[in-house]
Design a protein around this motif. Structure first.
Motif, mmCIF file in Angstrom:
data_model
loop_
_atom_site.group_PDB
_atom_site.id
_atom_site.type_symbol
_atom_site.label_atom_id
_atom_site.label_comp_id
_atom_site.label_asym_id
_atom_site.label_seq_id
_atom_site.Cartn_x
_atom_site.Cartn_y
_atom_site.Cartn_z
ATOM 1 N N ALA A 1 47.924 37.253 44.148
ATOM 2 C CA ALA A 1 48.224 37.190 42.720
ATOM 3 C C ALA A 1 49.080 35.970 42.390
ATOM 4 C CB ALA A 1 48.933 38.469 42.283
ATOM 5 N N ILE A 2 50.091 35.706 43.224
ATOM 6 C CA ILE A 2 50.981 34.563 42.966
ATOM 7 C C ILE A 2 50.214 33.253 43.073
ATOM 8 C CG2 ILE A 2 52.981 33.295 43.839
ATOM 9 C CD1 ILE A 2 54.168 35.982 44.695
ATOM 10 N N ILE A 3 49.426 33.108 44.138
ATOM 11 C CA ILE A 3 48.697 31.853 44.354
ATOM 12 C C ILE A 3 47.716 31.595 43.216
ATOM 13 C CG2 ILE A 3 47.016 30.706 45.842
ATOM 14 C CD1 ILE A 3 48.365 32.122 48.212
ATOM 15 N N VAL A 4 46.951 32.613 42.856
ATOM 16 C CA VAL A 4 45.956 32.433 41.794
ATOM 17 C C VAL A 4 46.633 32.147 40.463
ATOM 18 C CG1 VAL A 4 44.149 33.589 40.475
ATOM 19 C CG2 VAL A 4 44.230 33.821 42.952
ATOM 20 N N PHE A 5 47.702 32.866 40.180
ATOM 21 C CA PHE A 5 48.416 32.665 38.919
ATOM 22 C C PHE A 5 48.916 31.228 38.800
ATOM 23 C CE2 PHE A 5 52.092 32.692 36.162
ATOM 24 C CZ PHE A 5 51.696 33.489 35.107
ATOM 25 N N VAL A 6 49.545 30.720 39.860
ATOM 26 C CA VAL A 6 50.091 29.367 39.820
ATOM 27 C C VAL A 6 48.973 28.332 39.720
ATOM 28 C CG1 VAL A 6 51.380 27.640 41.125
ATOM 29 C CG2 VAL A 6 52.195 30.000 41.046
ATOM 30 N N LEU A 7 47.910 28.494 40.517
ATOM 31 C CA LEU A 7 46.818 27.519 40.503
ATOM 32 C C LEU A 7 46.149 27.447 39.135
ATOM 33 C CD1 LEU A 7 45.099 28.085 43.973
ATOM 34 C CD2 LEU A 7 46.550 26.179 43.258
ATOM 35 N N LEU A 8 45.973 28.594 38.497
ATOM 36 C CA LEU A 8 45.324 28.595 37.186
ATOM 37 C C LEU A 8 46.202 27.921 36.132
ATOM 38 C CD1 LEU A 8 43.752 32.173 37.063
ATOM 39 C CD2 LEU A 8 42.561 30.000 37.314
ATOM 40 N N ARG A 9 47.521 28.059 36.283
ATOM 41 C CA ARG A 9 48.405 27.467 35.276
ATOM 42 C C ARG A 9 48.546 25.955 35.447
ATOM 43 N NH1 ARG A 9 47.620 32.710 34.368
ATOM 44 N NH2 ARG A 9 48.776 33.433 32.540
#
Length: 334
Positions: free
Chosen positions: A20-28
């Motif tokens: 969740a953290i990795i995807v959230f940061v990459l998308l932002r």
């Protein structure tokens, strides 16, 4: 045993949090603005600001993440930017289609791969045995999306006997209570609907299942070859058992465990492969929807789908571990 299960659950939760953290940061940090894709040409700065506030994009990244995580724990995955619907509801509609396709592909691969491995073991002394290995190597070398294109050409263009897209013929007047079309049609004895669902599933199932079947064949064949020279098999041979019974009754049960372990790992890759294969066949699963979500930069939907894929991978791996323990007496007794 209980402590091991608790440790697995804790590891699963930590893994999902990391995803969740990795995807959230990459998308932002990725270029592009999802709000810019939604606004009309005449939108005012106030309209844009209101839209950002509606989707929670007007706060800092840590605040956005913790608000999103809090909502996830409450069962609220947010609202899709492109579809303007609840993300959880959309995934609940699409996930069953992918699950039916994935498990049908797994069943097909297990049956085909197991049968070929047993047959190859039975005829290992024949001069034509290397031909089986050569053909299996060819199947190993071809990825699922190439199989998908080849099947489209074969059964959709040259021999148009199978539907190219969709999940069921729209002309059929069928009403389903659940999104599990195949299971529901079989359970309610609507065999015409079940046959049509299977017809739409055949080509994507073959595209996903053939590479996995080749892997199962190679691993199980090697495991059977090693088992056939063990003392207990040689003893059974001295008792007069036929080669077929030696393979099925003695060698197979000890060759299954390593095959199960690798098949579980490969099954997670198969689930990932549904993204491309579903897109090729316009199959209405979460894989096809993931492509649309990325194209539209639909952040809530991408985040929800990523968590679903991550949860599927974790559940599959845990289930495989349990199956390996159940099929291995030494692990089970320990």
């Amino acid at each position: 045993m209980t402590s091991v299960a608790v440790q697995r659950l804790i590891m699963a939760a930590v893994t999902l949090l990391g995803v969740a953290i990795i995807v959230f940061v990459l998308l932002r940090v990725a270029p592009g603005d999802p709000i810019a894709m939604m606004i009309s040409p005449g939108a005012t700065p106030a309209d844009i600001a209101a839209l950002r506030a509606h989707y929670g994009l007007d706060t800092s990244l840590p605040t956005q993440f913790f608000v999103w995580l809090r909502d996830i724990l409450r069962g609220d995955f947010g609202t899709s930017i492109s579809l303007h619907r609840n993300v959880l509801g959309i995934m609940a509609e699409r996930l069953p289609a992918t699950l039916e396709l994935a498990f049908a592909s797994l069943a097909f691969a297990a049956l085909l791969g197991g049968a070929v491995a047993v047959f190859a073991t039975l005829v290992s002394d024949w001069t034509a045995a290397p031909l089986i290995d050569g053909v299996n190597g060819l199947f190993l070398a071809v990825p699922d999306f190439i199989w998908a294109f080849a099947l489209v050409l074969l059964f959709g263009v040259f021999l148009p006997v199978l539907p190219l897209s969709g999940r069921i013929d729209p002309s059929l007047d069928e009403r389903f209570v659940t999104p599990f079309y195949l299971l529901e049609s079989l359970a309610t004895l609507r065999f015409a609907a079940a046959a049509d669902v299977l017809r739409h599933m055949v080509m994507p199932m073959l595209a996903l299942g053939l590479p996995l079947a080749a892997i199962i064949t190679r691993v199980l064949k090697e495991s059977l070859r090693e088992a056939m020279v063990q003392d207990y098999v040689l003893l059974a041979r001295l008792k007069g058992l036929s080669r077929l019974r030696l393979v099925l009754q003695e060698a197979l049960r000890n060759a299954v465990a390593p095959t199960l372990a690798l098949t579980g790992v490969q099954f997670t890759f198969l689930i990932g492969g549904t993204v491309i294969v579903e897109r090729i066949f316009a199959y209405p699963g979460i894989g096809n929807m993931a492509v649309d979500a990325v194209i539209n930069r639909d952040l809530p939907l991408i985040q929800g789908l990523t968590l679903v894929f991550g949860a599927l991978f974790i559940v599959v791996n845990m289930a495989v571990d349990l199956l390996v323990v159940a099929t291995n007496p030494r692990l089970r007794d320990g």
